[in-house]
Design a protein around this motif. Structure first.
Motif, mmCIF file in Angstrom:
data_model
loop_
_atom_site.group_PDB
_atom_site.id
_atom_site.type_symbol
_atom_site.label_atom_id
_atom_site.label_comp_id
_atom_site.label_asym_id
_atom_site.label_seq_id
_atom_site.Cartn_x
_atom_site.Cartn_y
_atom_site.Cartn_z
ATOM 1 N N UNK A 9 0.807 -1.202 0.000
ATOM 2 C CA UNK A 9 0.000 0.000 0.000
ATOM 3 C C UNK A 9 0.845 1.258 0.000
ATOM 4 N N UNK A 10 0.175 2.398 -0.130
ATOM 5 C CA UNK A 10 0.893 3.675 -0.122
ATOM 6 C C UNK A 10 0.001 4.798 -0.560
ATOM 7 N N UNK A 11 0.636 5.944 -0.810
ATOM 8 C CA UNK A 11 -0.055 7.144 -1.265
ATOM 9 C C UNK A 11 0.193 7.312 -2.762
ATOM 10 N N UNK A 12 -0.867 7.487 -3.522
ATOM 11 C CA UNK A 12 -0.749 7.622 -4.969
ATOM 12 C C UNK A 12 -1.761 8.645 -5.453
ATOM 13 N N UNK A 13 -1.447 9.304 -6.536
ATOM 14 C CA UNK A 13 -2.380 10.264 -7.114
ATOM 15 C C UNK A 13 -3.453 9.538 -7.926
ATOM 16 N N UNK A 14 -4.575 10.181 -8.053
ATOM 17 C CA UNK A 14 -5.646 9.627 -8.868
ATOM 18 C C UNK A 14 -5.133 9.320 -10.276
ATOM 19 N N UNK A 15 -5.533 8.161 -10.785
ATOM 20 C CA UNK A 15 -5.047 7.720 -12.079
ATOM 21 C C UNK A 15 -3.818 6.847 -12.007
ATOM 22 N N UNK A 16 -3.211 6.787 -10.834
ATOM 23 C CA UNK A 16 -1.999 6.000 -10.661
ATOM 24 C C UNK A 16 -2.292 4.534 -10.404
ATOM 25 N N UNK A 17 -1.209 3.794 -10.124
ATOM 26 C CA UNK A 17 -1.307 2.345 -9.930
ATOM 27 C C UNK A 17 -0.558 1.912 -8.681
ATOM 28 N N UNK A 18 -1.009 0.830 -8.118
ATOM 29 C CA UNK A 18 -0.323 0.159 -7.019
ATOM 30 C C UNK A 18 -0.510 -1.341 -7.185
ATOM 31 N N UNK A 19 0.436 -2.092 -6.637
ATOM 32 C CA UNK A 19 0.320 -3.546 -6.634
ATOM 33 C C UNK A 19 0.430 -4.040 -5.193
ATOM 34 N N UNK A 20 -0.631 -4.634 -4.720
ATOM 35 C CA UNK A 20 -0.642 -5.188 -3.377
ATOM 36 C C UNK A 20 -0.236 -6.658 -3.412
ATOM 37 N N UNK A 21 0.412 -7.088 -2.336
ATOM 38 C CA UNK A 21 0.800 -8.487 -2.200
ATOM 39 C C UNK A 21 0.254 -9.038 -0.896
ATOM 40 N N UNK A 22 -0.024 -10.316 -0.902
ATOM 41 C CA UNK A 22 -0.495 -11.002 0.300
ATOM 42 C C UNK A 22 0.278 -12.313 0.389
ATOM 43 N N UNK A 23 1.179 -12.366 1.361
ATOM 44 C CA UNK A 23 2.004 -13.549 1.554
ATOM 45 C C UNK A 23 1.337 -14.478 2.555
ATOM 46 N N UNK A 24 1.230 -15.733 2.193
ATOM 47 C CA UNK A 24 0.536 -16.707 3.031
ATOM 48 C C UNK A 24 1.492 -17.771 3.535
ATOM 49 N N UNK A 25 1.259 -18.185 4.747
ATOM 50 C CA UNK A 25 2.010 -19.316 5.298
ATOM 51 C C UNK A 25 1.163 -20.570 5.127
ATOM 52 N N UNK A 26 1.807 -21.722 5.215
ATOM 53 C CA UNK A 26 1.030 -22.952 5.125
ATOM 54 C C UNK A 26 1.236 -23.668 3.816
ATOM 55 N N UNK A 27 1.314 -24.984 3.893
ATOM 56 C CA UNK A 27 1.608 -25.777 2.713
ATOM 57 C C UNK A 27 0.404 -26.022 1.840
ATOM 58 N N UNK A 28 -0.799 -25.645 2.304
ATOM 59 C CA UNK A 28 -2.002 -25.928 1.530
ATOM 60 C C UNK A 28 -2.574 -24.675 0.890
ATOM 61 N N UNK A 29 -1.759 -23.646 0.726
ATOM 62 C CA UNK A 29 -2.228 -22.378 0.161
ATOM 63 C C UNK A 29 -2.932 -22.585 -1.156
ATOM 64 N N UNK A 30 -2.397 -23.475 -2.010
ATOM 65 C CA UNK A 30 -2.955 -23.608 -3.352
ATOM 66 C C UNK A 30 -4.331 -24.263 -3.350
ATOM 67 N N UNK A 31 -4.788 -24.758 -2.189
ATOM 68 C CA UNK A 31 -6.116 -25.364 -2.119
ATOM 69 C C UNK A 31 -7.194 -24.335 -1.787
ATOM 70 N N UNK A 32 -6.796 -23.109 -1.443
ATOM 71 C CA UNK A 32 -7.744 -22.103 -0.992
ATOM 72 C C UNK A 32 -8.117 -21.136 -2.105
ATOM 73 N N UNK A 33 -9.392 -20.738 -2.119
ATOM 74 C CA UNK A 33 -9.769 -19.543 -2.861
ATOM 75 C C UNK A 33 -9.356 -18.350 -2.009
ATOM 76 N N UNK A 34 -8.857 -17.299 -2.654
ATOM 77 C CA UNK A 34 -8.340 -16.132 -1.948
ATOM 78 C C UNK A 34 -9.069 -14.883 -2.409
#
Length: 119
Positions: A9-34
């Motif tokens: 996250x952060x501060x951005x002007x209107x019209x700009x872009x950001x990329x959020x990330x969500x890091x997950x722990x656990x070996x079964x991550x690929x079995x979940x809808x996120x």
């Protein structure tokens, strides 16, 4: 139980872009809808986007065509690419595991990441 940490996250002007990330722990991550959710000041938490284990994606009407959710199962990470940002996108953004049929969050909430869009 999957534990999640949001970032990007952060501060951005209107019209700009950001990329959020969500890091997950656990070996079964690929079995979940996120999913990604957001909570603006004084408002309730709302659904933004979701991705199933197989890569099917769903979006709130307010972000359709501007936001893209994706996942990298090898990195146990889900992303939210946000383009053409608007001041009304300002909120704390959270990720969570979701029920694939309803899109409702099923896990515990993390601290989220603040996105502020200036006009």
């Amino acid at each position: 139980q999957v534990q999640l940490v949001e970032s990007g996250g952060g501060l951005v002007q209107a019209g700009g872009s950001l990329r959020l990330s969500c890091a997950a722990s656990g070996r079964t991550f690929d079995k979940y809808a996120m999913g990604w959710f957001r909570q603006a000041p004084g408002k309730g938490r709302e659904f933004v986007a979701a991705i199933t284990w197989s890569g099917d994606t769903y979006y709130a009407d307010s972000v359709k065509g501007r936001f893209t959710i994706s996942r990298d199962n090898a990195k146990n990470t889900v992303y939210l690419q946000m383009n053409s940002l608007k001041p009304e996108d300002t909120a704390v953004y959270y990720c969570n595991t979701v029920h694939p049929g309803s899109g409702l969050a099923t896990g515990s909430w993390g601290q989220g990441t603040q996105v502020t869009v200036s006009s």
